[in-house]
Scaffold this motif. Structure first.
Motif, PDB file in Angstrom:
ATOM      1  N   LEU A   1      -7.852   9.798  -1.236  1.00 15.29           N
ATOM      2  CA  LEU A   1      -7.772  10.436   0.374  1.00 15.29           C
ATOM      3  C   LEU A   1      -8.237  11.740   0.208  1.00 15.29           C
ATOM      4  O   LEU A   1      -8.978  12.091   1.408  1.00 15.29           O
ATOM      5  N   ASP A   2      -7.969  12.588  -0.685  1.00 17.09           N
ATOM      6  CA  ASP A   2      -8.124  13.873  -0.867  1.00 17.09           C
ATOM      7  C   ASP A   2      -8.295  14.228  -2.321  1.00 17.09           C
ATOM      8  O   ASP A   2      -7.888  13.365  -3.152  1.00 17.09           O
ATOM      9  N   ASP A   3      -8.391  15.538  -2.517  1.00 22.48           N
ATOM     10  CA  ASP A   3      -8.326  16.132  -3.728  1.00 22.48           C
ATOM     11  C   ASP A   3      -6.706  15.917  -4.326  1.00 22.48           C
ATOM     12  O   ASP A   3      -6.940  15.677  -5.707  1.00 22.48           O
ATOM     13  N   GLU A   4      -5.815  15.744  -3.658  1.00 20.56           N
ATOM     14  CA  GLU A   4      -4.541  15.680  -4.155  1.00 20.56           C
ATOM     15  C   GLU A   4      -3.689  14.491  -3.930  1.00 20.56           C
ATOM     16  O   GLU A   4      -2.411  14.289  -4.496  1.00 20.56           O
TER      17      GLU A   4
ATOM     18  N   ARG B   1       0.762  -1.172   0.032  1.00 21.43           N
ATOM     19  CA  ARG B   1       0.009   0.159  -0.099  1.00 21.43           C
ATOM     20  C   ARG B   1       0.947   1.228   0.108  1.00 21.43           C
ATOM     21  O   ARG B   1       1.967   1.248   0.731  1.00 21.43           O
ATOM     22  N   VAL B   2       0.474   2.090  -0.954  1.00 17.52           N
ATOM     23  CA  VAL B   2       1.423   3.417  -1.061  1.00 17.52           C
ATOM     24  C   VAL B   2       0.566   4.800  -1.105  1.00 17.52           C
ATOM     25  O   VAL B   2      -0.700   4.396  -1.489  1.00 17.52           O
ATOM     26  N   ARG B   3       0.982   5.672  -0.681  1.00 20.42           N
ATOM     27  CA  ARG B   3       0.093   6.916  -0.711  1.00 20.42           C
ATOM     28  C   ARG B   3       0.836   7.815  -1.909  1.00 20.42           C
ATOM     29  O   ARG B   3       2.032   8.128  -1.829  1.00 20.42           O
ATOM     30  N   MET B   4      -0.136   7.796  -2.906  1.00 15.64           N
ATOM     31  CA  MET B   4       0.429   8.664  -4.175  1.00 15.64           C
ATOM     32  C   MET B   4       0.141  10.278  -4.063  1.00 15.64           C
ATOM     33  O   MET B   4      -1.111  10.266  -3.623  1.00 15.64           O
ATOM     34  N   HIS B   5       1.049  10.870  -4.317  1.00 16.14           N
ATOM     35  CA  HIS B   5       0.795  12.303  -4.238  1.00 16.14           C
ATOM     36  C   HIS B   5       0.332  13.124  -5.754  1.00 16.14           C
ATOM     37  O   HIS B   5       1.022  13.770  -6.375  1.00 16.14           O
ATOM     38  N   ALA B   6      -0.663  12.562  -5.742  1.00 11.57           N
ATOM     39  CA  ALA B   6      -1.554  12.902  -7.079  1.00 11.57           C
ATOM     40  C   ALA B   6      -3.089  12.631  -6.996  1.00 11.57           C
ATOM     41  O   ALA B   6      -3.490  11.593  -6.241  1.00 11.57           O
ATOM     42  N   PRO B   7      -3.845  13.250  -7.663  1.00 11.48           N
ATOM     43  CA  PRO B   7      -5.495  12.928  -7.592  1.00 11.48           C
ATOM     44  C   PRO B   7      -5.636  11.424  -8.190  1.00 11.48           C
ATOM     45  O   PRO B   7      -4.609  10.970  -8.821  1.00 11.48           O
ATOM     46  N   ALA B   8      -6.545  10.740  -7.482  1.00 17.03           N
ATOM     47  CA  ALA B   8      -6.859   9.261  -7.875  1.00 17.03           C
ATOM     48  C   ALA B   8      -7.057   9.415  -9.262  1.00 17.03           C
ATOM     49  O   ALA B   8      -6.585   8.208  -9.844  1.00 17.03           O
TER      50      ALA B   8
ATOM     51  N   ILE C   1       5.952   1.119 -10.138  1.00 16.53           N
ATOM     52  CA  ILE C   1       5.491   2.488  -9.597  1.00 16.53           C
ATOM     53  C   ILE C   1       6.361   3.789  -9.941  1.00 16.53           C
ATOM     54  O   ILE C   1       6.053   5.025 -10.074  1.00 16.53           O
ATOM     55  N   GLY C   2       7.764   3.533  -9.905  1.00 19.19           N
ATOM     56  CA  GLY C   2       8.854   4.403 -10.235  1.00 19.19           C
ATOM     57  C   GLY C   2       8.513   5.131 -11.669  1.00 19.19           C
ATOM     58  O   GLY C   2       8.915   6.299 -11.831  1.00 19.19           O
ATOM     59  N   THR C   3       7.969   4.272 -12.752  1.00 24.62           N
ATOM     60  CA  THR C   3       8.015   4.974 -13.771  1.00 24.62           C
ATOM     61  C   THR C   3       6.835   5.985 -14.197  1.00 24.62           C
ATOM     62  O   THR C   3       6.629   6.565 -15.131  1.00 24.62           O
ATOM     63  N   THR C   4       6.029   6.062 -13.121  1.00 22.83           N
ATOM     64  CA  THR C   4       4.742   6.879 -13.372  1.00 22.83           C
ATOM     65  C   THR C   4       5.216   8.472 -13.244  1.00 22.83           C
ATOM     66  O   THR C   4       4.414   9.255 -13.445  1.00 22.83           O
ATOM     67  N   GLY C   5       6.257   8.644 -12.466  1.00 14.86           N
ATOM     68  CA  GLY C   5       6.708  10.064 -12.121  1.00 14.86           C
ATOM     69  C   GLY C   5       5.992  10.539 -11.209  1.00 14.86           C
ATOM     70  O   GLY C   5       6.233  11.628 -11.048  1.00 14.86           O
ATOM     71  N   ILE C   6       5.262   9.812 -10.333  1.00 12.80           N
ATOM     72  CA  ILE C   6       4.552  10.496  -9.340  1.00 12.80           C
ATOM     73  C   ILE C   6       5.135  10.107  -7.907  1.00 12.80           C
ATOM     74  O   ILE C   6       5.423   9.115  -7.524  1.00 12.80           O
TER      75      ILE C   6
END
Length: 225
Positions: free
Chosen positions: A172-175, A148-155, A193-198
């Motif tokens: 989780l929220d808008d961001e 499980r990871v928290r991504m710093h981008a909108p869903a 996941i590293g290739t997403t750039g997020i």
């Protein structure tokens, strides 16, 4: 005949149904009522879909021949409740009465055996619960490693990188959003996941943290060479 979600979209249903026989209209109606969309859709044999859809509509058990992921063949009796289609595959969510457990089974590995079996009392399952159960069953449960990871981008942005058959994405929220997925190895997950750039934070998976540190050191060393 092969059925796909594009088949359903191409049909001008109000007009096309009028030109079909009553039996064919009933088959199409059964399929439509049984399906829960999870994403796009791959192709599947229409006869398999309609037999399962009929069993769902009539709340009748069904004997099937099923090919497991390791290639072994088994015969099971299931109580099918819903059909789910993802971006690449079709599944049936069913109760296994012999084991008193819920299963997510791939339709392309299944051969239904007629006639239908005895009636069963169907369980009320909301569509969203079906989606969540199926997503977990095909993205995390089959794998040895789960993260499980928290991504710093909108869903929506994250979901564009991961189809519904690859990962579960929850806002989780808008961001930010939470991504849950299974994988064959921590290295595979880290690189993908590293290739997403997020940017992301690891919420669960100590071995993933170790792998990320190791890969980071190797990449940094390579960059300095």
């Amino acid at each position: 005949m092969v059925w796909s979600s594009s088949t359903k979209r191409r049909m001008p249903m109000s007009c096309a149904k009028q030109s079909l026989s009553a039996e064919t209209r009933e088959r199409i109606s059964s399929v439509e009522q049984a399906i829960v969309p999870l994403g796009g859709a791959g192709d599947v044999d229409l006869e398999t879909v309609t037999v399962i859809a009929r069993a769902i509509r009539e709340s009748r058990s069904l004997r099937i021949d099923y090919r497991r992921h390791d290639g072994t063949e088994v015969r099971r009796t299931i109580e099918p409740h819903r059909i789910v289609h993802t971006g690449t595959r079709w599944y049936v969510v069913a109760r296994d009465p012999d084991r008193d457990a819920w299963r997510t089974l791939r339709l392309d590995r299944m051969t239904p055996r007629l006639p239908l079996g005895k009636p069963f009392a169907p369980r009320e399952i909301p569509d969203e619960a079906v989606r969540e159960f199926t997503t977990h069953s095909i993205t995390a449960a089959p794998y040895r490693y789960r993260y499980r990871v928290r991504m710093h981008a909108p869903a929506a942005e994250v979901a564009a990188h991961f189809g519904p058959s690859i990962a579960a994405v929850t806002a989780l929220d808008d961001e930010t959003c939470e991504l849950t997925a299974g994988t064959g190895s921590p290295e595979e997950f880290a690189l993908y996941i590293g290739t997403t750039g997020i940017d992301f934070d690891v919420l669960y998976g100590d071995d993933l943290r170790v792998t990320l540190r190791d890969l980071s050191a190797r990449f940094a060393s390579a960059a300095e060479s």
